[in-house]
Motif scaffolding. Sequence first.
Motif, PDB file in Angstrom:
ATOM      1  N   ALA A 177      -3.179  -1.498 -11.365  1.00 53.85           N
ATOM      2  CA  ALA A 177      -3.420  -2.276 -10.192  1.00 53.85           C
ATOM      3  C   ALA A 177      -4.171  -3.691 -10.568  1.00 53.85           C
ATOM      4  O   ALA A 177      -3.398  -4.658 -10.492  1.00 53.85           O
ATOM      5  CB  ALA A 177      -3.500  -1.914  -8.774  1.00 53.85           C
ATOM      6  N   PRO A 178      -5.299  -3.486 -10.892  1.00 59.65           N
ATOM      7  CA  PRO A 178      -6.081  -4.962 -11.187  1.00 59.65           C
ATOM      8  C   PRO A 178      -5.675  -5.653 -12.308  1.00 59.65           C
ATOM      9  O   PRO A 178      -5.517  -6.920 -12.134  1.00 59.65           O
ATOM     10  CB  PRO A 178      -7.451  -4.204 -11.629  1.00 59.65           C
ATOM     11  CG  PRO A 178      -7.524  -3.041 -10.945  1.00 59.65           C
ATOM     12  CD  PRO A 178      -6.264  -2.260 -11.206  1.00 59.65           C
TER      13      PRO A 178
ATOM     14  N   LEU B 150      -7.499  -6.328  14.008  1.00 60.10           N
ATOM     15  CA  LEU B 150      -5.992  -6.067  13.767  1.00 60.10           C
ATOM     16  C   LEU B 150      -5.387  -5.888  15.174  1.00 60.10           C
ATOM     17  O   LEU B 150      -4.706  -6.584  15.614  1.00 60.10           O
ATOM     18  CB  LEU B 150      -5.709  -5.132  12.562  1.00 60.10           C
ATOM     19  CG  LEU B 150      -4.156  -5.019  12.224  1.00 60.10           C
ATOM     20  CD1 LEU B 150      -3.689  -6.156  11.650  1.00 60.10           C
ATOM     21  CD2 LEU B 150      -4.035  -3.918  11.455  1.00 60.10           C
TER      22      LEU B 150
ATOM     23  N   SER C 238      -2.151  -7.189 -11.022  1.00 64.74           N
ATOM     24  CA  SER C 238      -2.306  -8.243  -9.998  1.00 64.74           C
ATOM     25  C   SER C 238      -3.096  -9.583 -10.675  1.00 64.74           C
ATOM     26  O   SER C 238      -2.861 -10.531  -9.871  1.00 64.74           O
ATOM     27  CB  SER C 238      -3.324  -7.718  -8.929  1.00 64.74           C
ATOM     28  OG  SER C 238      -2.928  -6.570  -8.301  1.00 64.74           O
TER      29      SER C 238
ATOM     30  N   THR D 102      -0.575  -6.346   1.737  1.00 61.23           N
ATOM     31  CA  THR D 102      -0.992  -5.471   2.436  1.00 61.23           C
ATOM     32  C   THR D 102      -1.831  -4.392   1.849  1.00 61.23           C
ATOM     33  O   THR D 102      -1.391  -3.798   0.870  1.00 61.23           O
ATOM     34  CB  THR D 102       0.193  -4.799   3.237  1.00 61.23           C
ATOM     35  OG1 THR D 102       1.056  -5.739   3.851  1.00 61.23           O
ATOM     36  CG2 THR D 102       0.009  -3.865   4.304  1.00 61.23           C
ATOM     37  N   GLY D 103      -2.850  -4.263   2.355  1.00 64.90           N
ATOM     38  CA  GLY D 103      -3.918  -3.335   1.870  1.00 64.90           C
ATOM     39  C   GLY D 103      -5.308  -3.373   2.411  1.00 64.90           C
ATOM     40  O   GLY D 103      -5.427  -3.954   3.551  1.00 64.90           O
TER      41      GLY D 103
ATOM     42  N   PRO E 190       0.882  -1.178  -0.070  1.00 69.59           N
ATOM     43  CA  PRO E 190       0.022   0.053  -0.010  1.00 69.59           C
ATOM     44  C   PRO E 190       0.802   1.345  -0.072  1.00 69.59           C
ATOM     45  O   PRO E 190       1.990   1.065   0.121  1.00 69.59           O
ATOM     46  CB  PRO E 190      -0.609  -0.122   1.254  1.00 69.59           C
ATOM     47  CG  PRO E 190       0.324  -0.607   2.312  1.00 69.59           C
ATOM     48  CD  PRO E 190       1.106  -1.735   1.411  1.00 69.59           C
TER      49      PRO E 190
ATOM     50  N   LYS F 168       4.705  -5.257  -6.242  1.00 73.64           N
ATOM     51  CA  LYS F 168       4.085  -4.365  -6.814  1.00 73.64           C
ATOM     52  C   LYS F 168       3.665  -3.441  -5.975  1.00 73.64           C
ATOM     53  O   LYS F 168       2.575  -3.438  -5.086  1.00 73.64           O
ATOM     54  CB  LYS F 168       2.767  -4.896  -7.394  1.00 73.64           C
ATOM     55  CG  LYS F 168       2.156  -4.119  -8.761  1.00 73.64           C
ATOM     56  CD  LYS F 168       0.515  -3.727  -8.584  1.00 73.64           C
ATOM     57  CE  LYS F 168      -0.321  -3.363  -7.475  1.00 73.64           C
ATOM     58  NZ  LYS F 168       0.256  -1.714  -7.579  1.00 73.64           N
TER      59      LYS F 168
ATOM     60  N   ASN G 295       0.564   4.004   2.351  1.00 72.32           N
ATOM     61  CA  ASN G 295       0.846   4.596   3.550  1.00 72.32           C
ATOM     62  C   ASN G 295       1.998   4.504   4.168  1.00 72.32           C
ATOM     63  O   ASN G 295       2.443   5.033   4.815  1.00 72.32           O
ATOM     64  CB  ASN G 295      -0.623   4.415   4.565  1.00 72.32           C
ATOM     65  CG  ASN G 295      -0.366   2.900   5.145  1.00 72.32           C
ATOM     66  OD1 ASN G 295       0.199   1.904   4.323  1.00 72.32           O
ATOM     67  ND2 ASN G 295      -1.267   2.442   6.170  1.00 72.32           N
TER      68      ASN G 295
ATOM     69  N   ALA H 128       2.226   0.445  -4.481  1.00 75.06           N
ATOM     70  CA  ALA H 128       1.003   1.575  -4.786  1.00 75.06           C
ATOM     71  C   ALA H 128       1.421   2.415  -5.741  1.00 75.06           C
ATOM     72  O   ALA H 128       2.513   2.976  -5.705  1.00 75.06           O
ATOM     73  CB  ALA H 128       0.497   1.906  -3.552  1.00 75.06           C
ATOM     74  N   ASN H 129       0.614   2.645  -6.752  1.00 75.76           N
ATOM     75  CA  ASN H 129       0.821   3.736  -7.870  1.00 75.76           C
ATOM     76  C   ASN H 129       1.018   5.078  -7.301  1.00 75.76           C
ATOM     77  O   ASN H 129       1.884   5.835  -8.072  1.00 75.76           O
ATOM     78  CB  ASN H 129      -0.206   3.715  -8.708  1.00 75.76           C
ATOM     79  CG  ASN H 129      -0.008   2.501  -9.620  1.00 75.76           C
ATOM     80  OD1 ASN H 129       0.591   1.321  -9.296  1.00 75.76           O
ATOM     81  ND2 ASN H 129      -0.565   2.599 -10.875  1.00 75.76           N
TER      82      ASN H 129
ATOM     83  N   GLU I 152     -12.973   1.697   8.634  1.00 72.83           N
ATOM     84  CA  GLU I 152     -11.808   2.022   9.173  1.00 72.83           C
ATOM     85  C   GLU I 152     -11.674   3.535   8.314  1.00 72.83           C
ATOM     86  O   GLU I 152     -11.835   3.706   7.131  1.00 72.83           O
ATOM     87  CB  GLU I 152     -10.604   1.222   8.396  1.00 72.83           C
ATOM     88  CG  GLU I 152      -9.375   1.580   8.489  1.00 72.83           C
ATOM     89  CD  GLU I 152      -8.328   0.693   7.544  1.00 72.83           C
ATOM     90  OE1 GLU I 152      -8.746   0.394   6.440  1.00 72.83           O
ATOM     91  OE2 GLU I 152      -7.439   0.392   8.187  1.00 72.83           O
TER      92      GLU I 152
HETATM   93  N1  LIG Z   1      -2.508  -4.858   8.303  1.00 76.84           N
HETATM   94  C1  LIG Z   1      -1.443  -4.216   7.648  1.00 76.84           C
HETATM   95  O1  LIG Z   1      -0.184  -4.663   8.156  1.00 76.84           O
HETATM   96  C2  LIG Z   1      -1.618  -3.020   6.991  1.00 76.84           C
HETATM   97  C3  LIG Z   1      -0.352  -2.131   6.848  1.00 76.84           C
HETATM   98  C4  LIG Z   1      -0.777  -1.002   6.052  1.00 76.84           C
HETATM   99  C5  LIG Z   1      -1.860  -0.701   5.616  1.00 76.84           C
HETATM  100  N2  LIG Z   1      -3.017  -1.621   5.858  1.00 76.84           N
HETATM  101  C6  LIG Z   1      -4.470  -1.495   5.050  1.00 76.84           C
HETATM  102  O2  LIG Z   1      -4.114  -0.844   3.800  1.00 76.84           O
HETATM  103  C7  LIG Z   1      -5.298  -0.076   3.237  1.00 76.84           C
HETATM  104  C8  LIG Z   1      -4.944   1.296   2.730  1.00 76.84           C
HETATM  105  O3  LIG Z   1      -3.971   0.965   1.726  1.00 76.84           O
HETATM  106  P1  LIG Z   1      -4.396   1.161   0.275  1.00 76.84           P
HETATM  107  O4  LIG Z   1      -5.445   2.239  -0.098  1.00 76.84           O
HETATM  108  O5  LIG Z   1      -3.128   1.304  -0.754  1.00 76.84           O
HETATM  109  O6  LIG Z   1      -5.186  -0.434   0.224  1.00 76.84           O
HETATM  110  P2  LIG Z   1      -5.564  -0.761  -1.406  1.00 76.84           P
HETATM  111  O7  LIG Z   1      -6.229  -2.151  -0.928  1.00 76.84           O
HETATM  112  O8  LIG Z   1      -6.380  -0.102  -2.050  1.00 76.84           O
HETATM  113  O9  LIG Z   1      -4.322  -0.961  -2.159  1.00 76.84           O
HETATM  114  C9  LIG Z   1      -3.107  -1.657  -1.629  1.00 76.84           C
HETATM  115  C10 LIG Z   1      -2.406  -2.342  -3.182  1.00 76.84           C
HETATM  116  O10 LIG Z   1      -3.430  -3.314  -3.855  1.00 76.84           O
HETATM  117  C11 LIG Z   1      -3.339  -2.546  -5.324  1.00 76.84           C
HETATM  118  N3  LIG Z   1      -4.769  -2.539  -5.745  1.00 76.84           N
HETATM  119  C12 LIG Z   1      -5.628  -1.682  -5.587  1.00 76.84           C
HETATM  120  N4  LIG Z   1      -6.863  -2.248  -6.252  1.00 76.84           N
HETATM  121  C13 LIG Z   1      -6.375  -3.159  -6.609  1.00 76.84           C
HETATM  122  C14 LIG Z   1      -7.452  -4.345  -7.391  1.00 76.84           C
HETATM  123  N5  LIG Z   1      -8.713  -4.015  -7.579  1.00 76.84           N
HETATM  124  N6  LIG Z   1      -6.851  -5.497  -7.516  1.00 76.84           N
HETATM  125  C15 LIG Z   1      -5.579  -5.852  -7.231  1.00 76.84           C
HETATM  126  N7  LIG Z   1      -4.848  -5.018  -6.708  1.00 76.84           N
HETATM  127  C16 LIG Z   1      -5.394  -3.740  -6.228  1.00 76.84           C
HETATM  128  C17 LIG Z   1      -2.916  -1.149  -4.948  1.00 76.84           C
HETATM  129  O11 LIG Z   1      -2.449  -0.633  -6.276  1.00 76.84           O
HETATM  130  C18 LIG Z   1      -1.966  -1.194  -3.956  1.00 76.84           C
HETATM  131  O12 LIG Z   1      -0.549  -1.818  -4.324  1.00 76.84           O
HETATM  132  C19 LIG Z   1      -5.912   0.295   4.566  1.00 76.84           C
HETATM  133  O13 LIG Z   1      -7.275  -0.571   4.735  1.00 76.84           O
HETATM  134  C20 LIG Z   1      -4.929  -0.380   5.768  1.00 76.84           C
HETATM  135  O14 LIG Z   1      -5.431  -0.630   6.758  1.00 76.84           O
HETATM  136  C21 LIG Z   1      -2.965  -2.728   6.279  1.00 76.84           C
END
Ligand SMILES: NC(=O)c1ccc[n+]([C@@H]2O[C@H](COP(=O)([O-])OP(=O)(O)OC[C@H]3O[C@@H](n4cnc5c(N)ncnc54)[C@H](O)[C@@H]3O)[C@@H](O)[C@H]2O)c1
Length: 493
Positions: free
Chosen positions: A217-218, A418, A221, A236-237, A159, A184, A161, A186-187, A390
């Motif tokens: 991203a989609p 979490l 992935s 992570t995301g 992600p 991969k 953040n 985040a963009n 969240e």
């Molecule tokens: N549990 C942990 O350790 C942890 C740590 C950091 C962030 N997070 C979570 O991450 C989220 C925030 O980060 P974010 O907005 O980058 O998350 P996100 O799920 O939107 O994106 C995460 C990654 O997935 C990719 N992605 C986005 N849409 C996709 C799709 N449709 N198909 C495949 N890949 C896709 C993004 O490009 C990025 O690389 C929050 O929910 C946060 O709690 C969790």
Amino acid sequence: MTLSTRLSDPRLFRQYAYINGKWTHGSGGREEAVYDPATGEALGHIPLLEAEQITAAVDAAEVAFVQWRALRADERCERLLAWHDLLQEHREDLAIIMTLEQGKPLPDARGEVEYGASFIRWFAEEGKRTYGETIPSHIPNAALGTLKEPVGIAALITPWNFPLAMITRKAAAALAAGCPVIVKPANETPFSALALAELAERAGIPDGIFNVVLGDAPEVSKVLCDEPRIKALSFTGSTRVGRILMEQSAHTIKRLALELGGNAPFIVGPDVDPKEAAFAAVSAKFQTAGQDCLAANRILVHESIHDEFVEHFAQRMSALTVGNGLDSEVDLGPLIHAQAVEKASAIVDDAVSRGAKLVMGDQSQAPGPNFFMPVLLTNVTPQMKVWKEENFAPVAGITAYANDDEVIELANDTEYGLAAYVYTHDIRRIWRLLRALEYGMVSVNSVKMTGPPVPFGGVKQSGLGREGGATGIDEYLETKYYCLGALGSVSGS
Ligand SMILES: NC(=O)c1ccc[n+]([C@@H]2O[C@H](COP(=O)([O-])OP(=O)(O)OC[C@H]3O[C@@H](n4cnc5c(N)ncnc54)[C@H](O)[C@@H]3O)[C@@H](O)[C@H]2O)c1
Ligand SMILES: N[C@@H](CC=O)C(=O)O
């Protein structure tokens, strides 16, 4: 001033993907701009790769795997330690890149570089301790045991953040285990990942072992999930995207590690100093402008100290400075983009329309379009979005509770699991909450809870598996059982 002119070592700023040790354009000519969320200025561009380029990264990783897995653990350790040292050496440049693309204050970015580097050191050492076991045999004249072997190529999707540490916590474990990785990022925040690739190359990590792919991203992935040669996927995301990846990985039966969203309760007992607890809650809520999976999302305060707590919380909050993360006095940077600001606004409006009290948070004071002034809401109830979702923004919601039974029910009233925070000095209450809270991590009287030795991860819809700690490397190892038969006995018969 451009990004590269701000760096002591401009070669750390790369605008290409990194595949098989080569900086790579998109073969289809597609590109995307990356913006500074504080100013809205374009920092640079990244290529959007085509599917066959992602497959080429897998081809390269497959070839490189043969040599990498054959190295002794202490040889891989040396390369990883060299990578760690380079992160330390270039800490300031890495922090500048991170602040520019992510927005977090420079001291926080420096902290994340340290944090990210600490995982590399940790796993460099852990790689030397991937012990198998000896099993007392139930088969006559046989020796039984297990070996630990690298699982194979790992895809790492991360992600925006924490653009550096979320990569190193995965990549260092995988590399130490003997696995090549395809990252991969985040963009929104690709440049930290690409700087890591530049340093991995300088550290002597061989071509094809650490790859960074970029693209839609989609699309990217989907290629990674469909690819049978990729054996593990660590993501992570958000929980939303985690579900998509889990579904997409089903037909290739990948090893999955999912670090997903959180909705952390911050529980304040009746016996604590309300000022001390309020200051801790401000810190647990507003780091990274609330864009942290560990951010205190629901603050639950015992009714006997609620009003005093709110007063101290508001006082501490009003001292927070919002602005460009490059300015030294700033505590909170911007949100990542306009949609995040819209989401935060909608969450606050929803809460107010359902009866929450807006104590602080005048958005007319925001220093720019992506900034969101910290908000304090009281009288928050479980019907509100600020409770259920969240919020990933500097929006603090406070709720009063009457007793431990009620607070346990309230804290567990979420699909997430979490992290949870507990503030109390009553050992019986601590022990009860510790066991009753449905969370992967519970931190008592401490805001800081993470670090390399920690098994980081969630339960319920916050994910699967653990990163870091003594078990983080297991995500990238297979256990191979062996039976050596017909060995004869000690007596020679
Ligand atoms: N549990 C942990 O350790 C942890 C740590 C950091 C962030 N997070 C979570 O991450 C989220 C925030 O980060 P974010 O907005 O980058 O998350 P996100 O799920 O939107 O994106 C995460 C990654 O997935 C990719 N992605 C986005 N849409 C996709 C799709 N449709 N198909 C495949 N890949 C896709 C993004 O490009 C990025 O690389 C929050 O929910 C946060 O709690 C969790
Ligand atoms: N702060 C977390 C990242 C969550 O967003 C961590 O330490 O891993």
